[in-house]
Design an enzyme around this catalytic site. Structure first.
Site, PDB file in Angstrom:
ATOM      1  N   ASN A   1       0.871  -1.174   0.000  1.00 33.44           N
ATOM      2  CA  ASN A   1       0.000   0.000   0.000  1.00 33.44           C
ATOM      3  C   ASN A   1       0.907   1.223   0.000  1.00 33.44           C
ATOM      4  OD1 ASN A   1      -1.759   2.083   0.492  1.00 33.44           O
ATOM      5  ND2 ASN A   1      -2.369   1.386   2.541  1.00 33.44           N
TER       6      ASN A   1
ATOM      7  N   GLY B   1       2.771   2.197  10.875  1.00 31.76           N
ATOM      8  CA  GLY B   1       3.749   3.276  10.754  1.00 31.76           C
ATOM      9  C   GLY B   1       4.488   3.589  12.042  1.00 31.76           C
TER      10      GLY B   1
ATOM     11  N   SER C   1       3.554  -2.217  10.352  1.00 33.13           N
ATOM     12  CA  SER C   1       5.003  -2.322  10.558  1.00 33.13           C
ATOM     13  C   SER C   1       5.574  -3.680  10.145  1.00 33.13           C
ATOM     14  CB  SER C   1       5.374  -1.992  12.012  1.00 33.13           C
ATOM     15  OG  SER C   1       5.053  -0.639  12.296  1.00 33.13           O
TER      16      SER C   1
ATOM     17  N   LYS D   1       0.159   4.273  -0.251  1.00 33.77           N
ATOM     18  CA  LYS D   1      -0.442   5.464   0.369  1.00 33.77           C
ATOM     19  C   LYS D   1      -0.203   6.700  -0.513  1.00 33.77           C
ATOM     20  CE  LYS D   1      -0.174   3.188   4.808  1.00 33.77           C
ATOM     21  NZ  LYS D   1      -0.039   3.268   6.260  1.00 33.77           N
TER      22      LYS D   1
ATOM     23  N   GLU E   1      -6.844   4.658   7.784  1.00 29.06           N
ATOM     24  CA  GLU E   1      -6.635   6.081   7.490  1.00 29.06           C
ATOM     25  C   GLU E   1      -7.859   6.673   6.792  1.00 29.06           C
ATOM     26  OE1 GLU E   1      -2.873   5.451   5.563  1.00 29.06           O
ATOM     27  OE2 GLU E   1      -2.038   4.853   7.493  1.00 29.06           O
TER      28      GLU E   1
END
Ligand code: 13P
Length: 250
Positions: free
Chosen positions: A9, A173, A213, A11, A97
């Protein structure tokens, strides 16, 4: 037997030029990778440009979101067929998110799943608890609610086409991965829930990814868990070397 699936991903990272370079770097190493599905989800703006590079390769294309309406006056949104039109086979739905910053709810997730399935896209449906919920001992409750509401009224044949990504929000993250045992426990809970909703046979075929992570250093241990069928990778998917190491898990 569930074929493992690793997705990157990206982002809100990578210009078109950077995306093309990263794809080229990945393709150099992917020839030696077998027995697993590998997906990249670049930003919308790069999808059309990278598509030609992927034809005839073992790297599939996905998007990071979609709208549930087939078309219309929805400024800034992307329709399901716009994604298939540029070669997408997968779409991430309900990422934390999107839930946190863009008002995504279990109801919109449910509509998006249906819209994706209608055009033949494979949804990667994200669920996961925040830190305070885990600390209160409510992680299973929260994730259970997301799964039940997000997948409400889907037929077994539809659920069988989904990929579910368990991403504890506190692990995204942060460098703070769930332990393989904790991740396995939640994956088993999700599979048990699916089993109740659509039957054990269908539940046994659904792939459940872990996300949060994931790195070269922890992928092998995560993938060794019986109910972890893949990974949804953020930061470590932005460099060819680390993503290639992750997709080459033992
Ligand atoms: P990180 O791998 O950067 O923690 O991100 C995980 C994620 O949100 C993937 O969708």
């Amino acid at each position: 037997m569930r074929t493992p699936i690793i997705a990157g991903n990206w982002k809100m990272y990578k210009t078109v030029g950077e995306a093309v370079d990263l794809i080229k770097g990945l393709l150099v190493g992917l020839g030696q990778v077998h027995g697993r599905e590998v997906v990249v989800c670049p930003p919308f703006t790069a999808l059309y440009a990278v598509r030609p590079l992927l034809i005839g390769t073992n790297l599939a294309l996905g998007a990071q979101d979609l709208h549930y309406e087939p078309q219309g006056a929805f400024t800034g949104a992307i329709a399901p067929t716009m994604l298939t039109d540029v070669g997408c086979r997968y779409v991430i739905i309900g990422h934390s998110e999107r839930r946190q910053y863009f008002g995504e709810t279990d109801t919109s997730v449910n509509r998006k799943i249906r819209a994706a399935l209608t055009v033949g896209l494979t949804p990667i449906v994200c669920v996961g608890e925040v830190k305070a919920e885990r600390d209160r001992g409510e992680a299973e409750l929260v994730v259970g609610r997301q799964v039940t509401a997000g997948l409400a009224d889907l037929r077994p044949a539809e659920v069988a086409r989904l990929v579910i990504a368990y991403e504890p929000v506190w692990a995204i993250g942060t460098g703070d991965t769930a332990t393989p045992a904790d991740a396995q426990a939640m994956h088993a809970t999700i599979r048990a829930l699916l089993s109740k909703q659509v039957g054990a046979a269908t539940a046994a075929t659904v792939r459940i990814q872990y996300g949060g992570s994931v790195k070269p250093e922890n992928i092998d241990e995560l993938m060794a868990q019986p109910d972890i069928d893949g990974a949804l990778v953020g930061g470590a998917s932005l460099k060819a070397e680390s993503f290639l190491r992750i997709v080459s898990f033992q």
